[in-house]
Structures are given as C-alpha cells and as structure tokens.
Design a protein around this motif. Structure first.
Motif, PDB file in Angstrom:
ATOM      1  N   ILE A 111       8.879  -4.417  -4.325  1.00 43.61           N
ATOM      2  CA  ILE A 111       8.438  -3.263  -3.786  1.00 43.61           C
ATOM      3  C   ILE A 111       8.380  -2.094  -5.605  1.00 43.61           C
ATOM      4  O   ILE A 111       9.384  -2.260  -5.758  1.00 43.61           O
ATOM      5  CB  ILE A 111       9.156  -2.340  -3.081  1.00 43.61           C
ATOM      6  N   VAL A 112       7.117  -1.843  -5.968  1.00 43.18           N
ATOM      7  CA  VAL A 112       7.583  -1.188  -7.010  1.00 43.18           C
ATOM      8  C   VAL A 112       8.062   0.221  -6.756  1.00 43.18           C
ATOM      9  O   VAL A 112       8.541   0.737  -7.913  1.00 43.18           O
ATOM     10  CB  VAL A 112       6.080  -0.495  -7.409  1.00 43.18           C
ATOM     11  N   SER A 113       7.913   1.206  -5.895  1.00 44.51           N
ATOM     12  CA  SER A 113       8.300   2.772  -5.426  1.00 44.51           C
ATOM     13  C   SER A 113       8.438   3.314  -4.353  1.00 44.51           C
ATOM     14  O   SER A 113       7.306   2.494  -3.411  1.00 44.51           O
ATOM     15  CB  SER A 113       7.396   3.761  -6.455  1.00 44.51           C
ATOM     16  N   GLU A 114       8.228   4.485  -3.603  1.00 45.21           N
ATOM     17  CA  GLU A 114       8.680   4.742  -2.612  1.00 45.21           C
ATOM     18  C   GLU A 114       8.576   6.259  -2.788  1.00 45.21           C
ATOM     19  O   GLU A 114       9.090   6.837  -3.330  1.00 45.21           O
ATOM     20  CB  GLU A 114      10.368   4.058  -1.780  1.00 45.21           C
ATOM     21  N   SER A 115       8.143   6.971  -1.334  1.00 46.59           N
ATOM     22  CA  SER A 115       7.775   7.967  -1.780  1.00 46.59           C
ATOM     23  C   SER A 115       8.390   8.925  -0.475  1.00 46.59           C
ATOM     24  O   SER A 115       8.931   8.169   0.692  1.00 46.59           O
ATOM     25  CB  SER A 115       6.269   8.580  -1.562  1.00 46.59           C
ATOM     26  N   PRO A 116       8.591  10.429  -0.282  1.00 48.76           N
ATOM     27  CA  PRO A 116       9.743  10.635   0.040  1.00 48.76           C
ATOM     28  C   PRO A 116       9.347  11.128   1.165  1.00 48.76           C
ATOM     29  O   PRO A 116      10.450  11.039   2.444  1.00 48.76           O
ATOM     30  CB  PRO A 116       9.960  12.446  -0.157  1.00 48.76           C
ATOM     31  N   LYS A 117       7.720  10.314   1.825  1.00 49.44           N
ATOM     32  CA  LYS A 117       7.341   9.773   3.195  1.00 49.44           C
ATOM     33  C   LYS A 117       8.163   8.650   4.039  1.00 49.44           C
ATOM     34  O   LYS A 117       6.857   8.563   5.042  1.00 49.44           O
ATOM     35  CB  LYS A 117       5.805  10.571   3.643  1.00 49.44           C
ATOM     36  N   GLY A 118       8.160   8.262   3.002  1.00 45.19           N
ATOM     37  CA  GLY A 118       8.147   6.195   3.392  1.00 45.19           C
ATOM     38  C   GLY A 118       7.199   5.338   2.711  1.00 45.19           C
ATOM     39  O   GLY A 118       7.559   4.289   3.144  1.00 45.19           O
ATOM     40  N   TRP A 119       6.114   5.948   2.892  1.00 53.45           N
ATOM     41  CA  TRP A 119       5.267   5.277   2.073  1.00 53.45           C
ATOM     42  C   TRP A 119       5.950   4.560   0.661  1.00 53.45           C
ATOM     43  O   TRP A 119       6.599   4.979  -0.339  1.00 53.45           O
ATOM     44  CB  TRP A 119       3.724   5.390   1.832  1.00 53.45           C
ATOM     45  N   THR A 120       5.638   2.858   0.403  1.00 52.30           N
ATOM     46  CA  THR A 120       5.825   2.390  -0.548  1.00 52.30           C
ATOM     47  C   THR A 120       4.774   1.719  -1.061  1.00 52.30           C
ATOM     48  O   THR A 120       3.620   1.327  -0.282  1.00 52.30           O
ATOM     49  CB  THR A 120       6.643   0.584  -0.067  1.00 52.30           C
ATOM     50  N   LYS A 121       4.845   1.424  -2.002  1.00 52.87           N
ATOM     51  CA  LYS A 121       4.139   0.825  -3.762  1.00 52.87           C
ATOM     52  C   LYS A 121       4.425  -0.835  -3.548  1.00 52.87           C
ATOM     53  O   LYS A 121       5.198  -0.545  -3.818  1.00 52.87           O
ATOM     54  CB  LYS A 121       3.765   1.646  -4.877  1.00 52.87           C
ATOM     55  N   GLU A 122       3.274  -1.380  -3.085  1.00 49.56           N
ATOM     56  CA  GLU A 122       3.878  -2.561  -2.876  1.00 49.56           C
ATOM     57  C   GLU A 122       3.357  -3.699  -3.299  1.00 49.56           C
ATOM     58  O   GLU A 122       1.714  -3.684  -3.362  1.00 49.56           O
ATOM     59  CB  GLU A 122       4.035  -3.511  -1.506  1.00 49.56           C
ATOM     60  N   LEU A 123       3.875  -4.993  -4.385  1.00 55.20           N
ATOM     61  CA  LEU A 123       2.919  -5.834  -4.238  1.00 55.20           C
ATOM     62  C   LEU A 123       3.064  -7.007  -3.324  1.00 55.20           C
ATOM     63  O   LEU A 123       4.153  -7.634  -3.358  1.00 55.20           O
ATOM     64  CB  LEU A 123       3.275  -6.183  -5.673  1.00 55.20           C
ATOM     65  N   ASN A 124       1.957  -7.340  -2.815  1.00 53.61           N
ATOM     66  CA  ASN A 124       2.360  -8.693  -1.973  1.00 53.61           C
ATOM     67  C   ASN A 124       1.312  -9.948  -2.286  1.00 53.61           C
ATOM     68  O   ASN A 124       0.471  -9.618  -3.013  1.00 53.61           O
ATOM     69  CB  ASN A 124       1.686  -7.908  -0.351  1.00 53.61           C
ATOM     70  N   ILE A 125       1.404 -10.688  -1.259  1.00 49.16           N
ATOM     71  CA  ILE A 125       0.128 -12.353  -1.644  1.00 49.16           C
ATOM     72  C   ILE A 125      -0.506 -11.776   0.136  1.00 49.16           C
ATOM     73  O   ILE A 125       0.352 -11.562   0.798  1.00 49.16           O
ATOM     74  CB  ILE A 125       0.341 -13.353  -1.382  1.00 49.16           C
ATOM     75  N   ILE A 126      -1.785 -11.159   0.059  1.00 42.77           N
ATOM     76  CA  ILE A 126      -2.358 -11.163   0.657  1.00 42.77           C
ATOM     77  C   ILE A 126      -3.951 -11.784   1.210  1.00 42.77           C
ATOM     78  O   ILE A 126      -4.305 -11.848   0.503  1.00 42.77           O
ATOM     79  CB  ILE A 126      -3.182  -9.077   1.498  1.00 42.77           C
ATOM     80  N   ARG A 127      -3.894 -12.141   2.628  1.00 46.45           N
ATOM     81  CA  ARG A 127      -5.228 -12.566   2.895  1.00 46.45           C
ATOM     82  C   ARG A 127      -6.097 -11.991   3.672  1.00 46.45           C
ATOM     83  O   ARG A 127      -5.368 -11.394   4.873  1.00 46.45           O
ATOM     84  CB  ARG A 127      -4.770 -14.193   4.354  1.00 46.45           C
ATOM     85  N   TRP A 128      -7.401 -11.482   2.969  1.00 46.14           N
ATOM     86  CA  TRP A 128      -7.764 -10.165   3.470  1.00 46.14           C
ATOM     87  C   TRP A 128      -9.404 -11.082   4.503  1.00 46.14           C
ATOM     88  O   TRP A 128      -9.565 -12.054   3.701  1.00 46.14           O
ATOM     89  CB  TRP A 128      -8.641  -9.740   2.705  1.00 46.14           C
ATOM     90  N   ASN A 129      -9.248 -11.003   5.308  1.00 47.16           N
ATOM     91  CA  ASN A 129     -10.394 -11.171   6.387  1.00 47.16           C
ATOM     92  C   ASN A 129     -11.111 -12.978   6.437  1.00 47.16           C
ATOM     93  O   ASN A 129     -11.651 -13.586   6.241  1.00 47.16           O
ATOM     94  CB  ASN A 129     -12.310 -10.173   6.215  1.00 47.16           C
ATOM     95  N   GLY A 130     -10.336 -13.297   6.199  1.00 47.14           N
ATOM     96  CA  GLY A 130      -9.267 -14.796   6.310  1.00 47.14           C
ATOM     97  C   GLY A 130     -10.190 -15.466   5.381  1.00 47.14           C
ATOM     98  O   GLY A 130      -9.606 -16.982   5.029  1.00 47.14           O
ATOM     99  N   ARG A 131     -10.277 -14.466   3.867  1.00 43.68           N
ATOM    100  CA  ARG A 131     -10.115 -15.218   2.858  1.00 43.68           C
ATOM    101  C   ARG A 131      -9.336 -16.448   2.026  1.00 43.68           C
ATOM    102  O   ARG A 131      -7.639 -15.598   2.816  1.00 43.68           O
ATOM    103  CB  ARG A 131     -10.888 -14.537   2.409  1.00 43.68           C
ATOM    104  N   ASP A 132      -9.138 -17.048   0.981  1.00 41.14           N
ATOM    105  CA  ASP A 132      -8.107 -17.172   0.347  1.00 41.14           C
ATOM    106  C   ASP A 132      -7.435 -15.618  -0.059  1.00 41.14           C
ATOM    107  O   ASP A 132      -7.255 -14.959  -0.454  1.00 41.14           O
ATOM    108  CB  ASP A 132      -8.595 -17.783  -1.378  1.00 41.14           C
ATOM    109  N   PRO A 133      -5.433 -15.978  -0.519  1.00 37.29           N
ATOM    110  CA  PRO A 133      -5.027 -15.045  -0.296  1.00 37.29           C
ATOM    111  C   PRO A 133      -5.179 -14.481  -1.641  1.00 37.29           C
ATOM    112  O   PRO A 133      -5.178 -15.158  -2.765  1.00 37.29           O
ATOM    113  CB  PRO A 133      -3.167 -15.715  -0.107  1.00 37.29           C
TER     114      PRO A 133
END
Length: 73
Positions: free
Chosen positions: A14-36
């Motif tokens: 997690i890079v940062s967090e807003s007062p409303k609880g949203w977080t800026k994150e670095l993740n590894i994600i698979r989008w629409n079945g493609r390679d992560p």
C-alpha cells in the motif's frame, strides 16, 4: 460499459491511504483472463470499487524503477 473481470494475484504493498479508507496499492492483477501485470491504482476498502490506474509489464516496472532510482528527491 463492458464487464471488466479482474483477479488480484498478489498485493505487493500500500502506497497511501485516504481519510475515506481508499488505498493506493501496487498489486499483481490478471485482467480479463490475460497474463498478470503490475498494477498501481486506488481501491475502495473491500476492493469493490477501483479508481483509474496504470498497468505495467515486468520490463516496464524495471524501467520505471531505474528512472526513479536516478532521480534526486
């Protein structure tokens, strides 16, 4: 709008967090079945909503790392 499918494979950090609880994150994600890919974006507390972000291949992330390492902050 087309249905976007995603699977968070790994939360790197997690890079940062807003007062409303949203977080800026670095993740590894698979989008629409493609390679992560590496993904940097804002997420609602339970990952039910997301903000705009960027996705990077491993090579792009390495290049970004090199650029950032060369900066004087």
């Amino acid at each position: 709008m087309a249905d976007i499918k995603y699977e968070i494979k790994e939360n790197i950090g997690i890079v940062s967090e807003s007062p409303k609880g949203w977080t800026k994150e670095l993740n590894i994600i698979r989008w629409n079945g493609r390679d992560p890919k590496f993904d940097l974006r804002d997420w609602a507390p339970e990952h039910e909503k997301m903000g705009k972000g960027i996705t990077l291949s491993a090579e792009e992330l390495k290049k970004l790392r090199d650029i950032l390492n060369g900066m004087e902050l």
